[in-house]
Design a protein around this motif. Structure first.
Motif, mmCIF file in Angstrom:
data_model
loop_
_atom_site.group_PDB
_atom_site.id
_atom_site.type_symbol
_atom_site.label_atom_id
_atom_site.label_comp_id
_atom_site.label_asym_id
_atom_site.label_seq_id
_atom_site.Cartn_x
_atom_site.Cartn_y
_atom_site.Cartn_z
ATOM 1 N N ARG A 179 3.827 -10.568 -0.953
ATOM 2 C CA ARG A 179 2.585 -9.822 -1.207
ATOM 3 C C ARG A 179 2.786 -8.795 -2.318
ATOM 4 O O ARG A 179 1.940 -8.645 -3.201
ATOM 5 C CB ARG A 179 2.121 -9.121 0.074
ATOM 6 C CG ARG A 179 1.337 -9.985 1.028
ATOM 7 C CD ARG A 179 1.274 -9.388 2.425
ATOM 8 N NE ARG A 179 1.026 -7.970 2.475
ATOM 9 C CZ ARG A 179 -0.141 -7.411 2.822
ATOM 10 N NH1 ARG A 179 -1.179 -8.178 3.121
ATOM 11 N NH2 ARG A 179 -0.270 -6.102 2.885
ATOM 12 N N THR A 180 3.901 -8.105 -2.276
ATOM 13 C CA THR A 180 4.192 -7.113 -3.312
ATOM 14 C C THR A 180 4.317 -7.789 -4.678
ATOM 15 O O THR A 180 3.813 -7.276 -5.691
ATOM 16 C CB THR A 180 5.487 -6.353 -2.975
ATOM 17 O OG1 THR A 180 5.316 -5.675 -1.728
ATOM 18 C CG2 THR A 180 5.828 -5.342 -4.053
ATOM 19 N N LYS A 188 0.841 -8.669 -5.969
ATOM 20 C CA LYS A 188 0.133 -7.479 -6.440
ATOM 21 C C LYS A 188 0.641 -7.033 -7.808
ATOM 22 O O LYS A 188 -0.146 -6.684 -8.693
ATOM 23 C CB LYS A 188 0.287 -6.350 -5.425
ATOM 24 C CG LYS A 188 -0.516 -6.539 -4.144
ATOM 25 C CD LYS A 188 -0.238 -5.406 -3.181
ATOM 26 C CE LYS A 188 -1.026 -5.578 -1.895
ATOM 27 N NZ LYS A 188 -2.470 -5.498 -2.113
ATOM 28 N N SER A 218 -1.565 -6.957 -11.161
ATOM 29 C CA SER A 218 -1.771 -5.683 -11.833
ATOM 30 C C SER A 218 -1.398 -5.795 -13.313
ATOM 31 O O SER A 218 -2.131 -5.313 -14.195
ATOM 32 C CB SER A 218 -0.940 -4.596 -11.157
ATOM 33 O OG SER A 218 -1.185 -3.344 -11.731
ATOM 34 N N TYR A 245 -7.455 -1.560 -7.619
ATOM 35 C CA TYR A 245 -6.529 -2.670 -7.408
ATOM 36 C C TYR A 245 -5.174 -2.273 -7.975
ATOM 37 O O TYR A 245 -4.905 -2.464 -9.157
ATOM 38 C CB TYR A 245 -7.009 -3.973 -8.045
ATOM 39 C CG TYR A 245 -6.102 -5.095 -7.573
ATOM 40 C CD1 TYR A 245 -6.331 -5.704 -6.354
ATOM 41 C CD2 TYR A 245 -4.971 -5.447 -8.282
ATOM 42 C CE1 TYR A 245 -5.462 -6.653 -5.869
ATOM 43 C CE2 TYR A 245 -4.094 -6.400 -7.800
ATOM 44 C CZ TYR A 245 -4.343 -7.012 -6.594
ATOM 45 O OH TYR A 245 -3.463 -7.931 -6.093
ATOM 46 N N ALA A 263 -0.779 -2.048 -7.680
ATOM 47 C CA ALA A 263 0.406 -2.704 -7.134
ATOM 48 C C ALA A 263 1.029 -1.862 -6.028
ATOM 49 O O ALA A 263 1.766 -2.368 -5.196
ATOM 50 C CB ALA A 263 1.423 -2.941 -8.252
ATOM 51 N N THR A 280 -9.454 -8.223 -0.784
ATOM 52 C CA THR A 280 -8.346 -8.443 -1.714
ATOM 53 C C THR A 280 -7.035 -8.648 -0.964
ATOM 54 O O THR A 280 -6.230 -9.531 -1.311
ATOM 55 C CB THR A 280 -8.226 -7.259 -2.685
ATOM 56 O OG1 THR A 280 -9.434 -7.164 -3.456
ATOM 57 C CG2 THR A 280 -7.055 -7.438 -3.642
ATOM 58 N N GLU A 281 -6.808 -7.858 0.080
ATOM 59 C CA GLU A 281 -5.605 -8.033 0.886
ATOM 60 C C GLU A 281 -5.564 -9.427 1.512
ATOM 61 O O GLU A 281 -4.516 -10.077 1.562
ATOM 62 C CB GLU A 281 -5.545 -6.961 1.979
ATOM 63 C CG GLU A 281 -5.202 -5.583 1.484
ATOM 64 C CD GLU A 281 -3.754 -5.476 1.044
ATOM 65 O OE1 GLU A 281 -2.871 -6.059 1.701
ATOM 66 O OE2 GLU A 281 -3.510 -4.822 0.019
ATOM 67 N N ASP A 306 -4.769 -11.891 -1.320
ATOM 68 C CA ASP A 306 -3.375 -11.737 -1.747
ATOM 69 C C ASP A 306 -2.410 -12.348 -0.737
ATOM 70 O O ASP A 306 -1.425 -12.993 -1.108
ATOM 71 C CB ASP A 306 -3.041 -10.249 -1.922
ATOM 72 C CG ASP A 306 -3.662 -9.641 -3.163
ATOM 73 O OD1 ASP A 306 -4.248 -10.395 -3.961
ATOM 74 O OD2 ASP A 306 -3.553 -8.411 -3.326
#
Length: 232
Positions: free
Chosen positions: A34-35, A38, A42, A70, A72, A111-112, A115
């Motif tokens: 997930r990170t 993001k 970004s 939005y 990171a 968005t979460e 993602d």
């Protein structure tokens, strides 16, 4: 929609966010993926809108969208503030501010979700080709359209905020009480959004530019077009 309904919607989105993030915390591989998603997105957004980030009139608002709408980085602290005081927000905030916050959290929740769906497919290491395949396979056009509709609505809400008489003074006066209440992050989010949009000559045009480019990029991705982020 009245303030009670807005507050109820806000609490629903906050519960959804908390549940999703708790699930990810229990799965280190998913959290890392997930990170990575993001950070990739970004960087991609910054590459798609370099003119808005560079122009004196729009650069602060563009940075606000990239970092506060939005980003990171994790927005969990802001959401924890909100969850703690959500029952009091309809009393503490004017309708327009509550509407803006609710819109931001609705966008964050969707968005979460998107993602996470992509992260499950991609893992923590991927290239653009893999990203585009995951975008098409793990998220639906209707979901992406809804995401951009929420970006548009949030931008419109921020445009409405700057037209409220004396709101700048109200936000300034609220700094102390917000700190005492332990909701500094939430207050700073509102103040940054108001300030960056207030200083632009044409905030509505800024929102239309971002949303228009992202809609074109979305269409290019789902149609399989080469260079999907060539949206100028």
């Amino acid at each position: 929609m009245n303030k009670d309904k807005l507050a109820a919607e806000l609490e629903q989105h906050l519960r959804q966010l908390a549940a999703g993030r708790e699930l990810a915390r229990r799965d280190p591989a998913l959290q890392a993926a997930r990170t990575a998603v993001k950070r990739y997105q970004s960087a991609r957004l910054a590459a798609t809108h370099p003119d808005l980030l560079a122009a004196p009139d729009t650069r602060d608002a563009a940075a606000f969208f990239l970092n506060d709408i939005y980003g990171a980085h994790d927005l969990e602290r802001r959401e924890a503030d909100l969850e703690r005081i959500a029952p009091s927000l309809q009393r503490l905030l004017p309708y327009e501010s509550l509407h803006t916050i609710t819109g931001a959290i609705a966008l964050d929740a969707l968005t979460e979700q998107l993602d996470t769906a992509m992260a499950r497919v991609l893992g923590a290491e991927f290239d653009e080709g893999a990203y585009l395949l995951a975008y098409r396979s793990a998220t639906a056009p209707e979901e992406r359209k809804r995401q951009l509709d929420l970006v548009q609505q949030l931008g419109d809400s921020l445009c409405a905020l700057v037209r409220i008489p004396l709101l700048a003074l109200t936000l300034s006066v609220m700094r102390g009480p917000a700190k005492l209440a332990g909701v500094t992050d939430l207050h700073q989010f509102l103040e940054r959004g108001f300030t960056t949009f207030k200083k632009m000559k044409k905030p509505a045009q800024f929102v239309e530019t971002i949303v228009g480019r992202e809609r074109r990029a979305m269409g290019h991705i789902y149609s399989g077009r080469r260079e999907p982020f060539d949206v100028f």
